[in-house]
Design a protein around this motif. Structure first.
Motif, PDB file in Angstrom:
ATOM      1  N   MET A  48      -0.464 -11.939   2.337  1.00  0.00           N
ATOM      2  CA  MET A  48      -0.486 -11.557   0.844  1.00  0.00           C
ATOM      3  C   MET A  48       0.860 -10.800   0.781  1.00  0.00           C
ATOM      4  O   MET A  48       1.210  -9.736   0.843  1.00  0.00           O
ATOM      5  CB  MET A  48      -1.456 -10.417   0.867  1.00  0.00           C
ATOM      6  CG  MET A  48      -2.722 -10.751   1.216  1.00  0.00           C
ATOM      7  SD  MET A  48      -4.148  -9.665   0.754  1.00  0.00           S
ATOM      8  CE  MET A  48      -4.066  -8.192   1.784  1.00  0.00           C
ATOM      9  N   ASP A  49       1.950 -11.733   0.421  1.00  0.00           N
ATOM     10  CA  ASP A  49       3.305 -10.758   0.420  1.00  0.00           C
ATOM     11  C   ASP A  49       3.703 -11.017  -1.027  1.00  0.00           C
ATOM     12  O   ASP A  49       3.498 -11.803  -1.984  1.00  0.00           O
ATOM     13  CB  ASP A  49       4.293 -11.960   1.165  1.00  0.00           C
ATOM     14  CG  ASP A  49       5.752 -11.347   1.506  1.00  0.00           C
ATOM     15  OD1 ASP A  49       5.633 -10.109   1.640  1.00  0.00           O
ATOM     16  OD2 ASP A  49       6.675 -11.866   1.791  1.00  0.00           O
ATOM     17  N   GLY A  50       4.726  -9.980  -1.269  1.00  0.00           N
ATOM     18  CA  GLY A  50       5.384 -10.087  -2.634  1.00  0.00           C
ATOM     19  C   GLY A  50       5.247  -8.729  -3.372  1.00  0.00           C
ATOM     20  O   GLY A  50       5.448  -8.570  -4.583  1.00  0.00           O
ATOM     21  N   ASN A  51       4.333  -7.926  -2.902  1.00  0.00           N
ATOM     22  CA  ASN A  51       3.727  -6.692  -3.720  1.00  0.00           C
ATOM     23  C   ASN A  51       4.939  -5.944  -4.094  1.00  0.00           C
ATOM     24  O   ASN A  51       5.098  -5.394  -5.121  1.00  0.00           O
ATOM     25  CB  ASN A  51       2.798  -5.748  -2.761  1.00  0.00           C
ATOM     26  CG  ASN A  51       1.708  -6.429  -2.704  1.00  0.00           C
ATOM     27  OD1 ASN A  51       1.186  -7.561  -3.057  1.00  0.00           O
ATOM     28  ND2 ASN A  51       0.936  -5.772  -1.515  1.00  0.00           N
ATOM     29  N   GLY A  52       5.956  -5.543  -3.206  1.00  0.00           N
ATOM     30  CA  GLY A  52       7.179  -4.769  -3.265  1.00  0.00           C
ATOM     31  C   GLY A  52       7.960  -5.194  -4.423  1.00  0.00           C
ATOM     32  O   GLY A  52       8.241  -4.598  -5.289  1.00  0.00           O
ATOM     33  N   ARG A  53       8.322  -6.618  -4.408  1.00  0.00           N
ATOM     34  CA  ARG A  53       9.240  -7.301  -5.273  1.00  0.00           C
ATOM     35  C   ARG A  53       8.600  -7.266  -6.611  1.00  0.00           C
ATOM     36  O   ARG A  53       9.374  -7.144  -7.747  1.00  0.00           O
ATOM     37  CB  ARG A  53       9.523  -8.633  -4.693  1.00  0.00           C
ATOM     38  CG  ARG A  53      10.790  -8.574  -3.876  1.00  0.00           C
ATOM     39  CD  ARG A  53      10.939 -10.094  -3.091  1.00  0.00           C
ATOM     40  NE  ARG A  53       9.652 -10.263  -2.192  1.00  0.00           N
ATOM     41  CZ  ARG A  53       9.560 -11.471  -1.552  1.00  0.00           C
ATOM     42  NH1 ARG A  53      10.183 -12.373  -2.129  1.00  0.00           N
ATOM     43  NH2 ARG A  53       8.370 -11.433  -0.814  1.00  0.00           N
ATOM     44  N   TRP A  54       7.177  -7.484  -6.827  1.00  0.00           N
ATOM     45  CA  TRP A  54       6.488  -7.558  -7.930  1.00  0.00           C
ATOM     46  C   TRP A  54       6.641  -6.355  -8.721  1.00  0.00           C
ATOM     47  O   TRP A  54       6.917  -6.339  -9.839  1.00  0.00           O
ATOM     48  CB  TRP A  54       5.023  -7.942  -7.634  1.00  0.00           C
ATOM     49  CG  TRP A  54       4.226  -8.017  -8.838  1.00  0.00           C
ATOM     50  CD1 TRP A  54       3.911  -9.228  -9.736  1.00  0.00           C
ATOM     51  CD2 TRP A  54       3.569  -6.744  -9.531  1.00  0.00           C
ATOM     52  NE1 TRP A  54       3.116  -8.856 -10.535  1.00  0.00           N
ATOM     53  CE2 TRP A  54       2.747  -7.458 -10.695  1.00  0.00           C
ATOM     54  CE3 TRP A  54       3.225  -5.616  -9.361  1.00  0.00           C
ATOM     55  CZ2 TRP A  54       1.864  -6.850 -11.337  1.00  0.00           C
ATOM     56  CZ3 TRP A  54       2.574  -4.763 -10.333  1.00  0.00           C
ATOM     57  CH2 TRP A  54       1.914  -5.237 -11.060  1.00  0.00           C
ATOM     58  N   LYS A  57       7.709  -0.264  10.557  1.00  0.00           N
ATOM     59  CA  LYS A  57       9.094   0.074  10.507  1.00  0.00           C
ATOM     60  C   LYS A  57       9.840   0.172   9.067  1.00  0.00           C
ATOM     61  O   LYS A  57      10.808   0.822   8.993  1.00  0.00           O
ATOM     62  CB  LYS A  57       9.935  -1.052  11.017  1.00  0.00           C
ATOM     63  CG  LYS A  57       9.854  -1.280  12.613  1.00  0.00           C
ATOM     64  CD  LYS A  57      10.775  -2.222  13.225  1.00  0.00           C
ATOM     65  CE  LYS A  57       9.732  -3.185  14.068  1.00  0.00           C
ATOM     66  NZ  LYS A  57      10.115  -4.549  14.276  1.00  0.00           N
ATOM     67  N   ARG A  58       8.862   0.241   8.106  1.00  0.00           N
ATOM     68  CA  ARG A  58       9.352   0.568   6.850  1.00  0.00           C
ATOM     69  C   ARG A  58       9.512   2.049   6.522  1.00  0.00           C
ATOM     70  O   ARG A  58       9.169   2.834   7.197  1.00  0.00           O
ATOM     71  CB  ARG A  58       8.075   0.096   5.866  1.00  0.00           C
ATOM     72  CG  ARG A  58       7.741  -1.394   5.930  1.00  0.00           C
ATOM     73  CD  ARG A  58       7.044  -2.064   4.566  1.00  0.00           C
ATOM     74  NE  ARG A  58       7.354  -3.500   4.863  1.00  0.00           N
ATOM     75  CZ  ARG A  58       6.891  -4.323   3.889  1.00  0.00           C
ATOM     76  NH1 ARG A  58       6.352  -3.723   2.617  1.00  0.00           N
ATOM     77  NH2 ARG A  58       6.886  -5.758   4.007  1.00  0.00           N
ATOM     78  N   PRO A  59      10.109   2.302   5.495  1.00  0.00           N
ATOM     79  CA  PRO A  59      10.232   3.675   4.997  1.00  0.00           C
ATOM     80  C   PRO A  59       8.923   4.266   5.028  1.00  0.00           C
ATOM     81  O   PRO A  59       7.813   4.007   4.669  1.00  0.00           O
ATOM     82  CB  PRO A  59      10.941   3.623   3.378  1.00  0.00           C
ATOM     83  CG  PRO A  59      11.367   2.165   3.495  1.00  0.00           C
ATOM     84  CD  PRO A  59      10.553   1.362   4.218  1.00  0.00           C
TER      85      PRO A  59
HETATM   86 MG    MG Z   1       7.134  -9.002   2.239  1.00  0.00          MG
END
Ligand code: MG
Ligand code: IPE
Ligand code: IPE
Length: 253
Positions: free
Chosen positions: A26-32, A77-79
Protein backbone atom coordinates in the motif's frame (compact mmCIF):
# COMPACT_ATOMS: atom_id res chain seq x y z
CA UNK A 1 -30.75 3.95 -12.04
CA UNK A 2 -29.36 1.59 -9.44
CA UNK A 3 -25.65 1.96 -8.77
CA UNK A 4 -23.66 -0.98 -10.15
CA UNK A 5 -21.71 -2.85 -7.56
CA UNK A 6 -18.16 -3.33 -8.79
CA UNK A 7 -17.67 -6.55 -6.82
CA UNK A 8 -20.85 -8.01 -8.36
CA UNK A 9 -19.53 -7.14 -11.81
CA UNK A 10 -16.23 -8.84 -11.05
CA UNK A 11 -18.09 -11.97 -9.97
CA UNK A 12 -20.18 -11.87 -13.11
CA UNK A 13 -17.16 -11.83 -15.41
CA UNK A 14 -14.28 -13.38 -13.49
CA UNK A 15 -15.76 -15.72 -10.90
CA UNK A 16 -13.53 -18.53 -12.23
CA UNK A 17 -10.37 -16.46 -11.83
CA UNK A 18 -10.57 -14.94 -8.38
CA UNK A 19 -7.12 -15.08 -6.75
CA UNK A 20 -7.15 -16.92 -3.45
CA UNK A 21 -4.40 -14.90 -1.83
CA UNK A 22 -3.70 -11.26 -2.70
CA UNK A 23 -0.85 -9.22 -1.23
CA UNK A 24 -0.82 -5.44 -1.48
CA UNK A 25 2.05 -3.02 -1.00
CA UNK A 26 0.00 0.00 0.00
CA UNK A 27 2.38 2.69 -1.20
CA UNK A 28 1.96 6.37 -1.94
CA UNK A 29 0.22 7.73 1.15
CA UNK A 30 2.91 10.33 1.76
CA UNK A 31 2.96 11.65 -1.78
CA UNK A 32 -0.84 11.67 -1.92
CA UNK A 33 -0.93 13.96 1.11
CA UNK A 34 1.97 16.14 -0.01
CA UNK A 35 0.25 16.76 -3.35
CA UNK A 36 -2.60 18.24 -1.34
CA UNK A 37 -0.25 20.34 0.75
CA UNK A 38 -0.94 18.17 3.78
CA UNK A 39 1.43 16.38 6.17
CA UNK A 40 2.34 12.80 5.27
CA UNK A 41 0.49 11.35 8.24
CA UNK A 42 -2.76 12.69 6.76
CA UNK A 43 -2.13 10.34 3.84
CA UNK A 44 -1.75 7.40 6.19
CA UNK A 45 -5.07 8.28 7.83
CA UNK A 46 -6.80 8.38 4.47
CA UNK A 47 -5.09 5.10 3.67
CA UNK A 48 -7.19 3.45 6.36
CA UNK A 49 -10.36 4.25 4.37
CA UNK A 50 -8.82 2.50 1.38
CA UNK A 51 -8.01 -0.50 3.58
CA UNK A 52 -11.64 -0.72 4.65
CA UNK A 53 -12.76 -0.64 1.04
CA UNK A 54 -10.21 -3.28 -0.03
CA UNK A 55 -11.35 -5.58 2.79
CA UNK A 56 -14.98 -5.19 1.83
CA UNK A 57 -14.22 -5.86 -1.82
CA UNK A 58 -12.14 -8.93 -0.95
CA UNK A 59 -14.96 -10.36 1.16
CA UNK A 60 -17.49 -9.78 -1.57
CA UNK A 61 -15.53 -11.42 -4.37
CA UNK A 62 -14.42 -14.32 -2.19
CA UNK A 63 -10.68 -13.76 -1.86
CA UNK A 64 -9.54 -16.10 0.92
CA UNK A 65 -6.47 -14.25 2.19
CA UNK A 66 -5.64 -10.58 1.88
CA UNK A 67 -2.18 -9.53 3.04
CA UNK A 68 -1.60 -5.81 3.44
CA UNK A 69 1.87 -4.34 3.87
CA UNK A 70 1.38 -1.68 6.52
CA UNK A 71 4.82 -1.15 7.98
CA UNK A 72 8.12 -2.62 6.85
CA UNK A 73 11.16 -3.58 8.87
CA UNK A 74 12.84 -0.60 7.20
CA UNK A 75 10.12 1.97 7.92
CA UNK A 76 11.50 2.58 11.44
CA UNK A 77 14.17 4.68 9.74
CA UNK A 78 11.61 7.36 8.84
CA UNK A 79 11.44 10.65 10.73
CA UNK A 80 10.43 10.09 14.34
CA UNK A 81 7.27 12.17 13.88
CA UNK A 82 6.04 9.96 11.06
CA UNK A 83 6.86 6.72 12.89
CA UNK A 84 5.02 7.83 16.02
CA UNK A 85 2.08 9.03 13.89
CA UNK A 86 1.92 5.60 12.28
CA UNK A 87 2.07 3.84 15.65
CA UNK A 88 -0.78 5.99 16.98
CA UNK A 89 -2.80 5.19 13.90
CA UNK A 90 -2.07 1.49 14.25
CA UNK A 91 -3.26 1.62 17.84
CA UNK A 92 -6.39 3.54 16.86
CA UNK A 93 -7.25 1.14 14.07
CA UNK A 94 -6.74 -1.87 16.34
CA UNK A 95 -9.10 -0.29 18.85
CA UNK A 96 -11.74 0.90 16.43
CA UNK A 97 -11.97 -1.60 13.59
CA UNK A 98 -11.58 -5.03 15.16
CA UNK A 99 -15.20 -5.36 16.30
CA UNK A 100 -16.50 -4.73 12.80
CA UNK A 101 -14.02 -7.20 11.34
CA UNK A 102 -15.17 -9.77 13.86
CA UNK A 103 -18.80 -9.10 13.06
CA UNK A 104 -17.97 -9.74 9.42
CA UNK A 105 -16.37 -13.10 10.25
CA UNK A 106 -12.89 -11.82 9.32
CA UNK A 107 -9.88 -13.47 10.93
CA UNK A 108 -7.28 -10.81 11.63
CA UNK A 109 -3.61 -11.68 11.82
CA UNK A 110 -0.85 -9.20 12.43
CA UNK A 111 2.24 -10.74 10.90
CA UNK A 112 5.76 -9.57 11.58
CA UNK A 113 8.25 -9.11 14.38
CA UNK A 114 5.78 -8.02 17.04
CA UNK A 115 8.54 -7.62 19.65
CA UNK A 116 9.37 -4.33 17.96
CA UNK A 117 6.09 -2.77 19.08
CA UNK A 118 5.10 -1.18 22.37
CA UNK A 119 3.45 -3.28 25.05
CA UNK A 120 0.09 -1.57 24.46
CA UNK A 121 0.15 -2.42 20.77
CA UNK A 122 1.24 -6.00 21.50
CA UNK A 123 -1.69 -6.38 23.91
CA UNK A 124 -4.17 -5.05 21.36
CA UNK A 125 -2.77 -7.41 18.76
CA UNK A 126 -3.09 -10.38 21.10
CA UNK A 127 -6.71 -9.62 21.93
CA UNK A 128 -7.58 -9.04 18.26
CA UNK A 129 -6.03 -12.40 17.39
CA UNK A 130 -7.90 -14.08 20.17
CA UNK A 131 -11.23 -12.51 19.32
CA UNK A 132 -11.12 -13.37 15.63
CA UNK A 133 -9.14 -16.63 15.58
CA UNK A 134 -12.13 -18.91 14.96
CA UNK A 135 -13.65 -16.79 12.22
CA UNK A 136 -14.06 -18.60 8.94
CA UNK A 137 -14.38 -15.78 6.42
CA UNK A 138 -11.61 -13.67 4.92
CA UNK A 139 -8.18 -13.94 6.52
CA UNK A 140 -6.83 -10.42 6.77
CA UNK A 141 -3.09 -10.38 7.35
CA UNK A 142 -1.59 -7.05 8.26
CA UNK A 143 2.15 -7.16 7.73
CA UNK A 144 3.65 -4.88 10.36
CA UNK A 145 7.33 -4.68 11.24
CA UNK A 146 7.42 -7.29 8.52
CA UNK A 147 10.10 -8.00 5.99
CA UNK A 148 10.36 -10.90 3.59
CA UNK A 149 13.96 -11.40 4.73
CA UNK A 150 12.89 -11.37 8.36
CA UNK A 151 10.38 -14.12 7.58
CA UNK A 152 13.03 -16.30 5.91
CA UNK A 153 15.47 -15.73 8.77
CA UNK A 154 12.93 -16.48 11.50
CA UNK A 155 11.95 -19.72 9.75
CA UNK A 156 15.63 -20.64 9.47
CA UNK A 157 16.16 -20.04 13.19
CA UNK A 158 13.30 -22.37 14.11
CA UNK A 159 14.64 -25.03 11.75
CA UNK A 160 18.15 -24.68 13.14
CA UNK A 161 16.83 -25.22 16.66
CA UNK A 162 14.97 -28.33 15.53
CA UNK A 163 18.10 -29.75 13.93
CA UNK A 164 20.11 -28.93 17.03
CA UNK A 165 17.65 -30.79 19.26
CA UNK A 166 17.56 -33.76 16.84
CA UNK A 167 13.87 -33.25 16.10
CA UNK A 168 14.75 -32.84 12.46
CA UNK A 169 17.46 -34.10 10.18
CA UNK A 170 19.01 -31.42 7.97
CA UNK A 171 18.76 -33.83 5.04
CA UNK A 172 14.97 -33.79 5.48
CA UNK A 173 14.65 -30.04 4.97
CA UNK A 174 12.69 -29.75 1.75
CA UNK A 175 11.01 -26.68 0.30
CA UNK A 176 7.73 -27.83 1.83
CA UNK A 177 9.31 -28.29 5.24
CA UNK A 178 10.92 -24.86 5.05
CA UNK A 179 7.65 -23.33 3.88
CA UNK A 180 5.83 -24.75 6.88
CA UNK A 181 7.87 -22.45 9.14
CA UNK A 182 7.25 -19.28 7.17
CA UNK A 183 4.51 -16.83 8.10
CA UNK A 184 1.76 -17.72 5.62
CA UNK A 185 2.18 -21.49 5.46
CA UNK A 186 -1.37 -22.01 6.73
CA UNK A 187 -2.83 -20.00 3.86
CA UNK A 188 -3.25 -20.36 0.11
CA UNK A 189 -0.19 -19.59 -2.04
CA UNK A 190 0.19 -15.97 -3.00
CA UNK A 191 -1.51 -15.53 -6.37
CA UNK A 192 -1.39 -11.82 -6.95
CA UNK A 193 0.84 -9.07 -5.62
CA UNK A 194 -0.31 -5.49 -6.15
CA UNK A 195 1.77 -2.38 -5.59
CA UNK A 196 0.27 1.07 -5.69
CA UNK A 197 2.23 4.30 -5.91
CA UNK A 198 4.01 3.72 -9.22
CA UNK A 199 7.24 2.02 -8.13
CA UNK A 200 8.07 -1.38 -9.54
CA UNK A 201 9.86 -3.04 -6.68
CA UNK A 202 9.06 -5.49 -3.92
CA UNK A 203 10.64 -3.53 -1.04
CA UNK A 204 11.16 -6.63 1.10
CA UNK A 205 7.48 -7.66 1.09
CA UNK A 206 6.60 -11.34 0.55
CA UNK A 207 9.79 -12.77 -0.95
CA UNK A 208 9.51 -16.52 -0.43
CA UNK A 209 5.79 -16.38 -1.22
CA UNK A 210 6.20 -14.26 -4.35
CA UNK A 211 7.95 -17.06 -6.26
CA UNK A 212 5.01 -17.58 -8.61
CA UNK A 213 2.72 -14.66 -7.87
CA UNK A 214 1.48 -12.45 -10.66
CA UNK A 215 2.73 -8.90 -10.18
CA UNK A 216 0.53 -5.88 -10.78
CA UNK A 217 1.67 -2.29 -10.49
CA UNK A 218 -0.51 0.78 -10.59
CA UNK A 219 0.49 4.45 -10.47
CA UNK A 220 -2.47 5.23 -8.21
CA UNK A 221 -1.53 6.33 -4.73
CA UNK A 222 -2.93 4.04 -2.04
CA UNK A 223 -5.69 6.41 -0.78
CA UNK A 224 -7.01 6.52 -4.36
CA UNK A 225 -7.13 2.72 -4.72
CA UNK A 226 -10.91 2.12 -4.80
CA UNK A 227 -12.87 -0.99 -5.65
CA UNK A 228 -12.77 -0.15 -9.34
CA UNK A 229 -8.97 -0.18 -9.19
CA UNK A 230 -9.03 -3.51 -7.34
CA UNK A 231 -11.38 -4.84 -10.03
CA UNK A 232 -8.85 -3.82 -12.70
CA UNK A 233 -6.17 -5.79 -10.88
CA UNK A 234 -8.45 -8.85 -10.86
CA UNK A 235 -9.13 -8.36 -14.55
CA UNK A 236 -5.37 -8.33 -15.14
CA UNK A 237 -4.99 -11.47 -13.04
CA UNK A 238 -7.78 -13.24 -14.92
CA UNK A 239 -5.95 -12.53 -18.18
CA UNK A 240 -2.64 -14.08 -17.15
CA UNK A 241 -1.67 -17.61 -18.11
CA UNK A 242 -0.09 -19.24 -15.10
CA UNK A 243 2.40 -21.75 -16.42
CA UNK A 244 4.46 -22.69 -13.34
CA UNK A 245 7.34 -23.72 -15.53
CA UNK A 246 5.28 -25.67 -18.07
CA UNK A 247 4.75 -24.72 -21.69
CA UNK A 248 1.61 -22.93 -22.79
CA UNK A 249 0.52 -26.08 -24.68
CA UNK A 250 0.89 -28.22 -21.56
CA UNK A 251 -1.22 -25.79 -19.54
CA UNK A 252 -3.97 -25.85 -22.14
CA UNK A 253 -4.19 -29.63 -22.25
MG1 MG B 1 6.56 4.74 -0.12
C1 IPE C 1 3.14 3.66 2.28
O1 IPE C 1 3.10 5.00 1.88
C2 IPE C 1 2.79 3.49 3.73
C3 IPE C 1 3.94 3.17 4.59
C4 IPE C 1 5.15 2.89 4.19
C5 IPE C 1 3.68 3.18 6.00
P1 IPE C 1 4.37 5.90 1.96
O2 IPE C 1 4.40 6.57 3.28
O3 IPE C 1 5.61 5.14 1.62
O4 IPE C 1 4.08 6.99 0.85
P2 IPE C 1 5.11 7.56 -0.21
O5 IPE C 1 5.66 6.38 -0.95
O6 IPE C 1 6.16 8.28 0.53
O7 IPE C 1 4.29 8.44 -1.06
C1 IPE D 1 6.84 -0.32 1.28
O1 IPE D 1 6.76 1.04 1.02
C2 IPE D 1 6.33 -0.59 2.65
C3 IPE D 1 4.91 -0.38 2.86
C4 IPE D 1 4.02 -0.10 1.96
C5 IPE D 1 4.47 -0.55 4.22
P1 IPE D 1 8.02 1.99 1.16
O2 IPE D 1 7.58 3.34 0.76
O3 IPE D 1 8.63 1.84 2.48
O4 IPE D 1 9.00 1.38 0.07
P2 IPE D 1 10.32 2.00 -0.59
O5 IPE D 1 11.27 2.34 0.52
O6 IPE D 1 9.93 3.20 -1.35
O7 IPE D 1 10.84 0.94 -1.49
Amino acid sequence: MAKVDVADQVLEFYSESIPQHVGIIMDGNGRWAQQKGMPRVYGHKKGVDAVREAVKFSRKVGIKSLTLFAFSSENWKRPEEEVSGLMELFMLVLTREVKTLHKNNVRLKIVGDLDGFSKSIQDKVASAHQLTQDNTGLILNVAANYGGRWDIVQATKVLAEKVKSNELNSADITEDVFDSFTSFSDQPLLDLMIRTGGEMRISNFLLWQAAYAELYFTPLFWPDFKDIAFAQAIEFFAGTERRFGLTGEQVKS
